[in-house]
Design a protein around this motif. Structure first.
Motif, PDB file in Angstrom:
ATOM      1  N   UNK A 246      39.639  69.902  32.908  1.00  0.00           N
ATOM      2  CA  UNK A 246      38.827  69.063  32.027  1.00  0.00           C
ATOM      3  C   UNK A 246      38.922  69.593  30.610  1.00  0.00           C
ATOM      4  N   UNK A 247      39.335  68.736  29.671  1.00  0.00           N
ATOM      5  CA  UNK A 247      39.368  69.108  28.256  1.00  0.00           C
ATOM      6  C   UNK A 247      38.355  68.322  27.451  1.00  0.00           C
ATOM      7  N   UNK A 248      38.245  67.022  27.723  1.00  0.00           N
ATOM      8  CA  UNK A 248      37.333  66.168  26.968  1.00  0.00           C
ATOM      9  C   UNK A 248      35.934  66.770  26.960  1.00  0.00           C
ATOM     10  N   UNK A 249      35.327  66.786  25.780  1.00  0.00           N
ATOM     11  CA  UNK A 249      33.994  67.352  25.659  1.00  0.00           C
ATOM     12  C   UNK A 249      32.987  66.678  26.566  1.00  0.00           C
ATOM     13  N   UNK A 250      33.040  65.360  26.655  1.00  0.00           N
ATOM     14  CA  UNK A 250      32.105  64.614  27.509  1.00  0.00           C
ATOM     15  C   UNK A 250      32.320  64.987  28.970  1.00  0.00           C
ATOM     16  N   UNK A 251      33.593  65.025  29.385  1.00  0.00           N
ATOM     17  CA  UNK A 251      33.898  65.361  30.774  1.00  0.00           C
ATOM     18  C   UNK A 251      33.486  66.788  31.094  1.00  0.00           C
ATOM     19  N   UNK A 252      33.873  67.721  30.233  1.00  0.00           N
ATOM     20  CA  UNK A 252      33.577  69.133  30.499  1.00  0.00           C
ATOM     21  C   UNK A 252      32.075  69.374  30.561  1.00  0.00           C
ATOM     22  N   UNK A 253      31.330  68.776  29.642  1.00  0.00           N
ATOM     23  CA  UNK A 253      29.875  68.950  29.636  1.00  0.00           C
ATOM     24  C   UNK A 253      29.268  68.420  30.929  1.00  0.00           C
ATOM     25  N   UNK A 254      29.752  67.262  31.364  1.00  0.00           N
ATOM     26  CA  UNK A 254      29.237  66.693  32.608  1.00  0.00           C
ATOM     27  C   UNK A 254      29.557  67.550  33.810  1.00  0.00           C
ATOM     28  N   UNK A 255      30.789  68.053  33.870  1.00  0.00           N
ATOM     29  CA  UNK A 255      31.214  68.862  35.012  1.00  0.00           C
ATOM     30  C   UNK A 255      30.448  70.182  35.064  1.00  0.00           C
ATOM     31  N   UNK A 256      30.168  70.769  33.893  1.00  0.00           N
ATOM     32  CA  UNK A 256      29.385  72.005  33.859  1.00  0.00           C
ATOM     33  C   UNK A 256      27.995  71.765  34.439  1.00  0.00           C
ATOM     34  N   UNK A 257      27.419  70.608  34.124  1.00  0.00           N
ATOM     35  CA  UNK A 257      26.092  70.262  34.641  1.00  0.00           C
ATOM     36  C   UNK A 257      26.140  69.914  36.122  1.00  0.00           C
ATOM     37  N   UNK A 258      27.117  69.077  36.494  1.00  0.00           N
ATOM     38  CA  UNK A 258      27.247  68.620  37.885  1.00  0.00           C
ATOM     39  C   UNK A 258      28.677  68.109  38.049  1.00  0.00           C
ATOM     40  N   UNK A 259      29.468  68.775  38.865  1.00  0.00           N
ATOM     41  CA  UNK A 259      30.896  68.438  38.981  1.00  0.00           C
ATOM     42  C   UNK A 259      31.127  67.005  39.443  1.00  0.00           C
ATOM     43  N   UNK A 260      30.147  66.407  40.127  1.00  0.00           N
ATOM     44  CA  UNK A 260      30.319  65.037  40.609  1.00  0.00           C
ATOM     45  C   UNK A 260      30.365  64.023  39.466  1.00  0.00           C
ATOM     46  N   UNK A 261      29.946  64.426  38.258  1.00  0.00           N
ATOM     47  CA  UNK A 261      29.915  63.456  37.157  1.00  0.00           C
ATOM     48  C   UNK A 261      31.303  62.953  36.792  1.00  0.00           C
ATOM     49  N   UNK A 262      32.293  63.874  36.737  1.00  0.00           N
ATOM     50  CA  UNK A 262      33.630  63.462  36.316  1.00  0.00           C
ATOM     51  C   UNK A 262      34.720  63.957  37.269  1.00  0.00           C
ATOM     52  N   UNK A 263      34.373  64.134  38.532  1.00  0.00           N
ATOM     53  CA  UNK A 263      35.338  64.363  39.619  1.00  0.00           C
ATOM     54  C   UNK A 263      34.964  63.435  40.755  1.00  0.00           C
ATOM     55  N   UNK A 264      35.889  63.187  41.701  1.00  0.00           N
ATOM     56  CA  UNK A 264      35.598  62.213  42.752  1.00  0.00           C
ATOM     57  C   UNK A 264      34.332  62.496  43.558  1.00  0.00           C
ATOM     58  N   UNK A 265      33.921  63.763  43.623  1.00  0.00           N
ATOM     59  CA  UNK A 265      32.745  64.095  44.412  1.00  0.00           C
ATOM     60  C   UNK A 265      33.077  64.315  45.869  1.00  0.00           C
ATOM     61  N   UNK A 266      33.775  63.341  46.459  1.00  0.00           N
ATOM     62  CA  UNK A 266      34.158  63.473  47.871  1.00  0.00           C
ATOM     63  C   UNK A 266      35.367  64.370  48.042  1.00  0.00           C
TER      64      UNK A 266
END
Length: 344
Positions: A246-266
């Motif tokens: 993850x490089x995008x600031x929005x993506x990285x911030x979301x993943x740091x908080x909860x990986x399910x935000x910008x990854x498949x989750x499953x």
């Protein structure tokens, strides 16, 4: 890893390949399969190699019958039935493929399938040999095949239009029991349906237990990459270096908080034996920089995080790689305090 069948090679091809297929058959608890054309010497070589399954195949599209086999439709049916009967006579599991099925006249395709089914084949493999199928069309074809045989159905798809894995999954939805796949998609031309993509889609998207140890998928991919000499693209699904980056600031911030935000989750990195990465570059945001600095033992203030982030963005915009060494240099130059403890 629990792979069900290993199609090891073409025993009649050469002495070296015969020995390789024989050695694989002797060395694994998985079912080993050998390939054979509907030719007596091919079938006998496969039988002699000691495999538990023999995959016999014959062209069925008119262009291949005429210009590759130099035969007739009648000869195709006759040779196919004879090959299946010989394999079954030897007490070996038989798989039969009408090669180039997706470019074969459907009435003739069904005729061949019914004839080899009556001859006792255990499996019917439907290959999209030239990669021209689309998921909906392939679904309809597999549904038709399932209706005309008591054998189990298997699919073999090629990636000429980037549809191989999607077509394989569509075939399973239509009633096929198995798909032929290859690690890292390697295969003729653009390759075949990818082992790693197909297995993880079945496990994660369809929520079906394949029995395969998915935690070794990345390890297997790296091994095949090394031995084949065929590099895996960074953006390759599941096993590429960037698959969980993850490089995008929005993506990285979301993943740091909860990986399910910008990854498949499953599907998580742990499931495939990979690691999540926060990549530093021109799209990097404050959250990612702070996380990396703290992992390296720094205690940055908000102002220092913003200052280091600006330098990371500018450095990345010049198409330069932002390594941890570079980040730490930026932090020192901005006067960020560093403790002795480093997170691992």
């Amino acid at each position: 890893m629990g792979t069900h069948v290993i199609e090891a090679g073409f025993p009649v091809n050469s002495d070296a390949e015969f020995e390789a297929v024989r050695d694989i058959a002797e060395s694994t608890s998985s079912t080993t399969c050998g390939l054979a054309r509907v030719v007596d010497k091919d079938v006998e070589a496969a039988i002699d190699s000691g495999v538990e399954m023999i995959h016999v195949f014959s062209s069925t599209s008119d262009v291949q019958i005429e210009d590759s086999m130099h035969a007739t439709r009648e000869e195709v049916v006759e040779r196919s039935v004879e090959a299946v009967e010989r394999v079954k006579e030897a007490g070996v599991t038989c798989m039969y493929s009408p090669m180039d099925a997706t470019r074969t006249d459907e009435d003739f395709l069904i005729e061949v399938i019914e004839e080899v089914s009556d001859a006792g084949t255990d499996w019917i493999n439907i290959p999209d040999t030239c990669g021209v199928a689309t998921p909906r069309r392939f679904y309809d074809l597999i549904s038709t095949v399932v209706d005309h045989t008591d054998a189990r159905v298997d699919v073999h798809t090629h990636d000429d239009f980037g549809l191989a894995t999607a077509n394989a999954l569509s075939g399973i939805e239509a009633g096929a029991s198995q798909a032929q796949v290859s690690v890292n998609s390697i295969g003729e031309r653009a390759g075949n349906a990818a082992y790693e993509e197909f297995v993880m889609a079945v496990e994660s998207v369809y929520q079906v237990d394949t029995g395969i140890d998915t935690t070794r998928i990345t390890e297997l991919s790296r091994l095949v990459e090394e031995l084949s000499g065929i590099d895996v693209p960074g953006n390759k699904p599941v096993v590429g270096e960037n698959a969980f980056s993850h490089e995008s600031g929005i993506h990285a911030a979301g993943v740091i908080e909860n990986s399910d935000t910008f990854e498949p989750g499953v599907m998580t990195p742990d499931m495939v034996g990979a690691n999540r990465k926060l990549v530093l570059g021109k799209h990097t945001g404050n959250h990612s920089v702070r996380e990396r600095l703290e992992d390296a033992g720094f205690e940055p203030t908000e102002e220092e995080v913003r200052a280091v982030t600006r330098r990371v963005k500018d450095f990345g915009a010049e198409k330069k790689q932002v390594t941890m060494e570079t980040l730490e240099r930026f932090a020192r130059e901005e006067g960020v305090t560093r403790t002795e403890e480093v997170r691992v």
